[in-house]
Scaffold this motif. Structure first.
Motif, PDB file in Angstrom:
ATOM      1  N   LYS A 149       0.826  -1.211   0.000  1.00 35.37           N
ATOM      2  CA  LYS A 149       0.000   0.000   0.000  1.00 35.37           C
ATOM      3  C   LYS A 149       0.862   1.263   0.000  1.00 35.37           C
ATOM      4  N   SER A 150       2.097   1.147   0.515  1.00 37.70           N
ATOM      5  CA  SER A 150       3.026   2.281   0.534  1.00 37.70           C
ATOM      6  C   SER A 150       3.766   2.445  -0.782  1.00 37.70           C
ATOM      7  N   GLY A 151       3.622   1.446  -1.666  1.00 32.49           N
ATOM      8  CA  GLY A 151       4.295   1.511  -2.959  1.00 32.49           C
ATOM      9  C   GLY A 151       5.759   1.132  -2.895  1.00 32.49           C
ATOM     10  N   MET A 152       6.113   0.271  -1.936  1.00 33.86           N
ATOM     11  CA  MET A 152       7.506  -0.159  -1.848  1.00 33.86           C
ATOM     12  C   MET A 152       7.576  -1.680  -1.806  1.00 33.86           C
ATOM     13  N   LYS A 153       8.751  -2.186  -2.054  1.00 38.43           N
ATOM     14  CA  LYS A 153       8.991  -3.628  -1.997  1.00 38.43           C
ATOM     15  C   LYS A 153       9.034  -4.078  -0.538  1.00 38.43           C
ATOM     16  N   ASP A 154       8.708  -5.364  -0.314  1.00 43.27           N
ATOM     17  CA  ASP A 154       8.748  -5.921   1.040  1.00 43.27           C
ATOM     18  C   ASP A 154      10.116  -5.718   1.688  1.00 43.27           C
ATOM     19  N   TYR A 155      11.179  -6.010   0.926  1.00 42.67           N
ATOM     20  CA  TYR A 155      12.517  -5.914   1.489  1.00 42.67           C
ATOM     21  C   TYR A 155      12.912  -4.472   1.799  1.00 42.67           C
ATOM     22  N   THR A 156      12.335  -3.512   1.083  1.00 41.17           N
ATOM     23  CA  THR A 156      12.606  -2.100   1.383  1.00 41.17           C
ATOM     24  C   THR A 156      12.021  -1.738   2.744  1.00 41.17           C
ATOM     25  N   LEU A 157      10.775  -2.135   2.980  1.00 39.31           N
ATOM     26  CA  LEU A 157      10.172  -1.879   4.290  1.00 39.31           C
ATOM     27  C   LEU A 157      10.948  -2.612   5.377  1.00 39.31           C
ATOM     28  N   TYR A 158      11.386  -3.830   5.100  1.00 36.78           N
ATOM     29  CA  TYR A 158      12.173  -4.578   6.085  1.00 36.78           C
ATOM     30  C   TYR A 158      13.451  -3.822   6.443  1.00 36.78           C
ATOM     31  N   ARG A 159      14.149  -3.311   5.456  1.00 38.27           N
ATOM     32  CA  ARG A 159      15.383  -2.551   5.721  1.00 38.27           C
ATOM     33  C   ARG A 159      15.086  -1.286   6.515  1.00 38.27           C
ATOM     34  N   LEU A 160      13.966  -0.630   6.224  1.00 41.51           N
ATOM     35  CA  LEU A 160      13.595   0.565   6.980  1.00 41.51           C
ATOM     36  C   LEU A 160      13.226   0.202   8.417  1.00 41.51           C
ATOM     37  N   ARG A 161      12.650  -0.981   8.608  1.00 44.85           N
ATOM     38  CA  ARG A 161      12.339  -1.451   9.964  1.00 44.85           C
ATOM     39  C   ARG A 161      13.620  -1.784  10.728  1.00 44.85           C
ATOM     40  N   GLN A 162      14.668  -2.152  10.018  1.00 46.38           N
ATOM     41  CA  GLN A 162      15.956  -2.424  10.654  1.00 46.38           C
ATOM     42  C   GLN A 162      16.647  -1.118  11.055  1.00 46.38           C
ATOM     43  N   ARG A 163      16.583  -0.128  10.184  1.00 50.07           N
ATOM     44  CA  ARG A 163      17.264   1.156  10.396  1.00 50.07           C
ATOM     45  C   ARG A 163      16.299   2.306  10.083  1.00 50.07           C
ATOM     46  N   PRO A 164      15.390   2.621  10.997  1.00 47.80           N
ATOM     47  CA  PRO A 164      14.405   3.672  10.738  1.00 47.80           C
ATOM     48  C   PRO A 164      15.021   5.030  10.383  1.00 47.80           C
ATOM     49  N   SER A 165      16.258   5.270  10.809  1.00 48.74           N
ATOM     50  CA  SER A 165      16.901   6.547  10.491  1.00 48.74           C
ATOM     51  C   SER A 165      17.158   6.694   8.994  1.00 48.74           C
ATOM     52  N   LYS A 166      17.038   5.613   8.238  1.00 49.41           N
ATOM     53  CA  LYS A 166      17.223   5.672   6.782  1.00 49.41           C
ATOM     54  C   LYS A 166      15.960   6.128   6.054  1.00 49.41           C
ATOM     55  N   MET A 167      14.856   6.261   6.787  1.00 48.96           N
ATOM     56  CA  MET A 167      13.606   6.727   6.163  1.00 48.96           C
ATOM     57  C   MET A 167      13.730   8.196   5.791  1.00 48.96           C
ATOM     58  N   ASP A 168      13.292   8.519   4.588  1.00 44.40           N
ATOM     59  CA  ASP A 168      13.209   9.926   4.225  1.00 44.40           C
ATOM     60  C   ASP A 168      11.752  10.376   4.363  1.00 44.40           C
ATOM     61  N   GLN A 169      11.503  11.636   4.130  1.00 37.51           N
ATOM     62  CA  GLN A 169      10.150  12.180   4.306  1.00 37.51           C
ATOM     63  C   GLN A 169       9.134  11.485   3.408  1.00 37.51           C
ATOM     64  N   LYS A 170       9.554  11.130   2.218  1.00 35.64           N
ATOM     65  CA  LYS A 170       8.645  10.451   1.289  1.00 35.64           C
ATOM     66  C   LYS A 170       8.215   9.093   1.861  1.00 35.64           C
ATOM     67  N   ASP A 171       9.181   8.355   2.427  1.00 35.09           N
ATOM     68  CA  ASP A 171       8.859   7.068   3.042  1.00 35.09           C
ATOM     69  C   ASP A 171       7.880   7.255   4.196  1.00 35.09           C
ATOM     70  N   ILE A 172       8.137   8.239   5.035  1.00 34.32           N
ATOM     71  CA  ILE A 172       7.277   8.507   6.187  1.00 34.32           C
ATOM     72  C   ILE A 172       5.863   8.844   5.733  1.00 34.32           C
ATOM     73  N   ILE A 173       5.747   9.703   4.739  1.00 31.20           N
ATOM     74  CA  ILE A 173       4.426  10.100   4.227  1.00 31.20           C
ATOM     75  C   ILE A 173       3.710   8.899   3.613  1.00 31.20           C
ATOM     76  N   ASN A 174       4.415   8.098   2.814  1.00 26.96           N
ATOM     77  CA  ASN A 174       3.796   6.931   2.178  1.00 26.96           C
ATOM     78  C   ASN A 174       3.308   5.919   3.213  1.00 26.96           C
TER      79      ASN A 174
END
Length: 84
Positions: free
Chosen positions: A27-52
């Motif tokens: 629903k966020s328009g990202m791959k499963d592994y992308t969300l997994y990596r962001l869950r590992q290192r939330p500091s890697k999220m940019d504003q677009k990721d947060i908004i999505n």
């Protein structure tokens, strides 16, 4: 005992939506592994990721942003200090 690979406060926030991580990623328009990596290192999220993610889940953007900021200030800092 193995260390947890993802950041529990972010996982807990996402789980409260009742959605699976795969559904959130889709629903966020990202791959499963992308969300997994962001869950590992939330500091890697940019504003677009947060908004999505906020739009996909209904979670307030500030809650997600607060978690990413805390991770960057505390967890990343601790890891950098251990490496020194």
């Amino acid at each position: 005992m193995a260390d947890k690979k993802t950041y529990k406060p972010l996982d807990d926030l996402l789980k409260k939506t009742g959605m699976t991580f795969k559904a959130i990623a889709d629903k966020s328009g990202m791959k499963d592994y992308t969300l997994y990596r962001l869950r590992q290192r939330p500091s890697k999220m940019d504003q677009k990721d947060i908004i999505n993610i906020a739009d996909a889940t209904g979670i307030d953007e500030r809650k997600i942003s607060d978690i990413t900021l805390f991770f960057a200030r505390k967890v990343d800092k601790l890891q950098r200090n251990k490496a020194s």
